[in-house]
Design a protein around this motif. Structure first.
Motif, mmCIF file in Angstrom:
data_model
loop_
_atom_site.group_PDB
_atom_site.id
_atom_site.type_symbol
_atom_site.label_atom_id
_atom_site.label_comp_id
_atom_site.label_asym_id
_atom_site.label_seq_id
_atom_site.Cartn_x
_atom_site.Cartn_y
_atom_site.Cartn_z
ATOM 1 N N MET A 63 9.160 -15.121 -2.659
ATOM 2 C CA MET A 63 9.395 -14.174 -1.566
ATOM 3 C C MET A 63 9.110 -12.790 -2.111
ATOM 4 S SD MET A 63 12.830 -15.571 0.343
ATOM 5 C CE MET A 63 12.495 -14.466 1.713
ATOM 6 N N MET A 64 8.154 -12.077 -1.519
ATOM 7 C CA MET A 64 7.754 -10.792 -2.095
ATOM 8 C C MET A 64 7.601 -9.711 -1.033
ATOM 9 S SD MET A 64 3.703 -11.362 -2.983
ATOM 10 C CE MET A 64 3.437 -9.587 -3.045
ATOM 11 N N ASP A 65 8.082 -8.543 -1.396
ATOM 12 C CA ASP A 65 7.875 -7.358 -0.578
ATOM 13 C C ASP A 65 6.425 -6.930 -0.714
ATOM 14 O OD1 ASP A 65 8.535 -5.276 1.100
ATOM 15 O OD2 ASP A 65 9.022 -3.929 -0.554
ATOM 16 N N LEU A 66 5.892 -6.229 0.290
ATOM 17 C CA LEU A 66 4.503 -5.774 0.231
ATOM 18 C C LEU A 66 4.363 -4.357 -0.303
ATOM 19 C CD1 LEU A 66 2.991 -7.209 3.558
ATOM 20 C CD2 LEU A 66 2.692 -8.056 1.240
ATOM 21 N N ASN A 67 5.458 -3.618 -0.417
ATOM 22 C CA ASN A 67 5.390 -2.216 -0.842
ATOM 23 C C ASN A 67 6.198 -1.982 -2.112
ATOM 24 O OD1 ASN A 67 3.914 -1.092 1.556
ATOM 25 N ND2 ASN A 67 5.706 -1.917 2.613
ATOM 26 N N TYR A 68 5.545 -1.329 -3.089
ATOM 27 C CA TYR A 68 6.221 -1.030 -4.352
ATOM 28 C C TYR A 68 6.020 0.440 -4.708
ATOM 29 C CZ TYR A 68 6.772 -6.060 -4.619
ATOM 30 O OH TYR A 68 7.120 -7.361 -4.336
ATOM 31 N N THR A 69 5.217 0.720 -5.720
ATOM 32 C CA THR A 69 5.139 2.098 -6.231
ATOM 33 C C THR A 69 4.020 2.928 -5.617
ATOM 34 O OG1 THR A 69 3.725 1.345 -8.045
ATOM 35 C CG2 THR A 69 6.105 1.403 -8.437
ATOM 36 N N ARG A 70 2.952 2.280 -5.107
ATOM 37 C CA ARG A 70 1.802 3.056 -4.643
ATOM 38 C C ARG A 70 2.137 3.865 -3.399
ATOM 39 N NH1 ARG A 70 -3.582 -0.258 -3.684
ATOM 40 N NH2 ARG A 70 -3.040 -0.879 -5.813
ATOM 41 N N ASP A 71 2.725 3.226 -2.409
ATOM 42 C CA ASP A 71 3.237 3.931 -1.226
ATOM 43 C C ASP A 71 4.346 3.074 -0.651
ATOM 44 O OD1 ASP A 71 2.147 1.994 0.661
ATOM 45 O OD2 ASP A 71 0.194 2.868 0.183
ATOM 46 N N THR A 72 4.871 3.461 0.477
ATOM 47 C CA THR A 72 6.045 2.743 0.983
ATOM 48 C C THR A 72 5.843 2.121 2.354
ATOM 49 O OG1 THR A 72 6.900 4.817 1.922
ATOM 50 C CG2 THR A 72 7.630 4.211 -0.302
ATOM 51 N N THR A 73 4.633 2.198 2.916
ATOM 52 C CA THR A 73 4.460 1.709 4.285
ATOM 53 C C THR A 73 3.245 0.825 4.524
ATOM 54 O OG1 THR A 73 3.243 3.716 4.933
ATOM 55 C CG2 THR A 73 5.648 3.736 5.211
ATOM 56 N N SER A 74 2.151 0.999 3.784
ATOM 57 C CA SER A 74 0.894 0.321 4.146
ATOM 58 C C SER A 74 0.890 -1.164 3.822
ATOM 59 C CB SER A 74 -0.292 0.995 3.452
ATOM 60 O OG SER A 74 -0.285 0.701 2.052
ATOM 61 N N GLY A 75 1.595 -1.574 2.775
ATOM 62 C CA GLY A 75 1.584 -2.965 2.345
ATOM 63 C C GLY A 75 0.366 -3.362 1.543
ATOM 64 N N GLN A 76 -0.527 -2.411 1.246
ATOM 65 C CA GLN A 76 -1.766 -2.745 0.540
ATOM 66 C C GLN A 76 -1.515 -3.258 -0.871
ATOM 67 O OE1 GLN A 76 -4.972 -2.922 1.682
ATOM 68 N NE2 GLN A 76 -3.862 -2.712 3.626
ATOM 69 N N GLU A 77 -0.517 -2.692 -1.524
ATOM 70 C CA GLU A 77 -0.242 -3.123 -2.901
ATOM 71 C C GLU A 77 0.106 -4.613 -2.943
ATOM 72 O OE1 GLU A 77 2.196 -1.458 -6.771
ATOM 73 O OE2 GLU A 77 2.831 -0.866 -4.770
#
Length: 415
Positions: free
Chosen positions: A50-64
């Motif tokens: 189970m993984m979140d899509l947002n970490y250090t790069r930004d907080t909304t896009s989910g690209q990371e």
């Protein structure tokens, strides 16, 4: 208990999921970064990520998170990934599924729906893994257990021992000359064991080169060596919860025996090219035509490995101790070849003694001058086996043949 890996950069989210999943009987481990996900996956297997899509790069896009999904799938295509984000949109969910995620959970989540997703994905992944394992195992199967005919008095101890030993998990060493039916006994032991619902995995240790030894037994990961195009499970991994039959055990190179000792003792191993420790619950059945005590004395076989392999030893008598007149240096394998030839050559509906092509007293029906090249070669191989008490390695050395060339000729002539 299923092990679930949770990746999120918020400690309260990790704790809430830990408590929720623990109540359902799941064991959880937590990481707070993308690098943490890969570190964890390299150390052990998980039933679900189970993984979140947002970490250090930004907080909304989910690209990371989206970018790492294919990389995780490349490590283990059977690992179900459930993604989470507080910035959920239909487009983001669709993109995550395209890249390999199995499901999508918006934050804040509904507990019942999340638990249903976890349960469903773990069950589906388990079925997928079992299916792939069965498919790989089926390629290695040698067929169902045939009926065993053993009426000779010399075979009575063997027949009586099989049902006593089979139900246990004790390692069994089957000894006997080449062609005495050791593989048949191994199949019988497995068929009468609690592991019979799983396919027995077989490997001919005499046919493994030193370069392929670890890959065949323990598997490898993609890129571990030049021809490693994909991940591959080894025989121990395929034999998990089943039996592994290792034929020609005396032919294991001495420098590889310590690696085999570890997996027999602890059930632990690593695929070639990976540092992740895997475990397998395997019952070992091994066979040899050599005297392992002599092999130990000569320094060619480890004594501690011998102790692990022969918790129970079953010694098969040669065919000359079960039949009359003809010595059958090729044992049961030669008898099978003789009967097949007789059926093909017989002129009537009943086999006659002459159809077998044998002479009383075990003599040869032709002189060397009257034999074809193939018959001479088969004759010399039989003699070499007889002189060396059925020991294929010693017979090959006496004839000046490599081990692989000798085994090819045994198969060619049905010996």
């Amino acid at each position: 208990m299923s092990r679930v890996l949770i990746a999120d950069d918020q400690r309260d989210v990790l704790e809430a999921l830990r408590i929720l999943l623990k109540g359902e009987g799941h064991q959880t481990e937590s990481v707070t970064s993308v690098s943490g996900i890969f570190n964890a996956l390299q150390q052990r297997d998980y039933a679900l990520l189970m993984m979140d899509l947002n970490y250090t790069r930004d907080t909304t896009s989910g690209q990371e998170g989206l970018e790492v999904i294919p990389k995780i799938q490349a490590l283990d295509s059977t690992l179900p990934i459930v993604v989470m984000t507080a910035w959920a949109t239909i487009d983001l969910a669709v993109e995550a599924m395209k890249r390999g995620a199995r499901d999508f959970v918006p934050k804040p989540w509904d507990n019942e729906r999340l638990l249903t997703i976890v349960r469903t994905q773990i069950e589906l992944a388990s079925a997928l893994r079992k299916g792939r394992k069965l498919e790989a195992a089926n390629k290695l199967l040698g067929g169902n257990v045939p009926n065993m005919i053993a009426d000779a008095p010399s075979m009575r101890p063997v027949v009586e021992m099989i049902p006593r030993v089979a139900p246990s998990d004790a390692n069994v060493l089957i000894t006997g000359e080449n062609g005495t039916g050791k593989s048949l006994i191994a199949q019988a032991l497995h068929a009468l064991s609690p592991r019979a619902s799983h396919s027995m995995i077989t490997v001919n240790m005499g046919g493994l080169s030193e370069t392929l030894f670890e890959s065949e037994l323990f598997g490898h990961v993609k890129g571990a060596f030049t021809d490693a195009k994909t991940d591959r499970a080894g025989r121990f991994e395929l034999a998990d919860e089943s039996s592994l039959f290792m034929d020609e055990i005396a032919n294991i190179p001495l420098n590889q025996q310590a690696k085999l000792l570890r997996v027999i003792e602890a059930g632990e191993f690593e695929r070639v090219g990976s540092s992740k420790t895997l475990r397998a619950n395997v019952r070992i059945i091994s066979a040899t035509n050599a005297n392992l005590v002599d092999e130990v004395a000569s320094g060619r076989f480890r004594q501690d490995l011998l102790f692990r392999l022969n918790t129970i030893e079953i010694a098969l008598p040669p065919l000359r101790d079960r039949l009359l007149q003809h010595s059958f240096p090729g044992n049961v394998r030669e008898l099978d070849h003789v009967i097949e030839r007789a059926v093909l050559m017989a002129r009537g509906s009943h086999l006659k003694a002459a159809d077998l092509g044998l002479t009383s007293g075990g003599g040869e029906s032709k002189s060397l001058e009257d034999m074809s090249l193939e018959e001479v070669e088969a004759f010399l191989i039989k003699k070499a086996l007889a002189r060396n008490n059925g020991n294929a390695r010693k017979a090959a050395e006496a004839l000046g043949l490599s081990r692989s060339a000798f085994y090819r000729r045994l198969q060619q002539y049905g010996l």
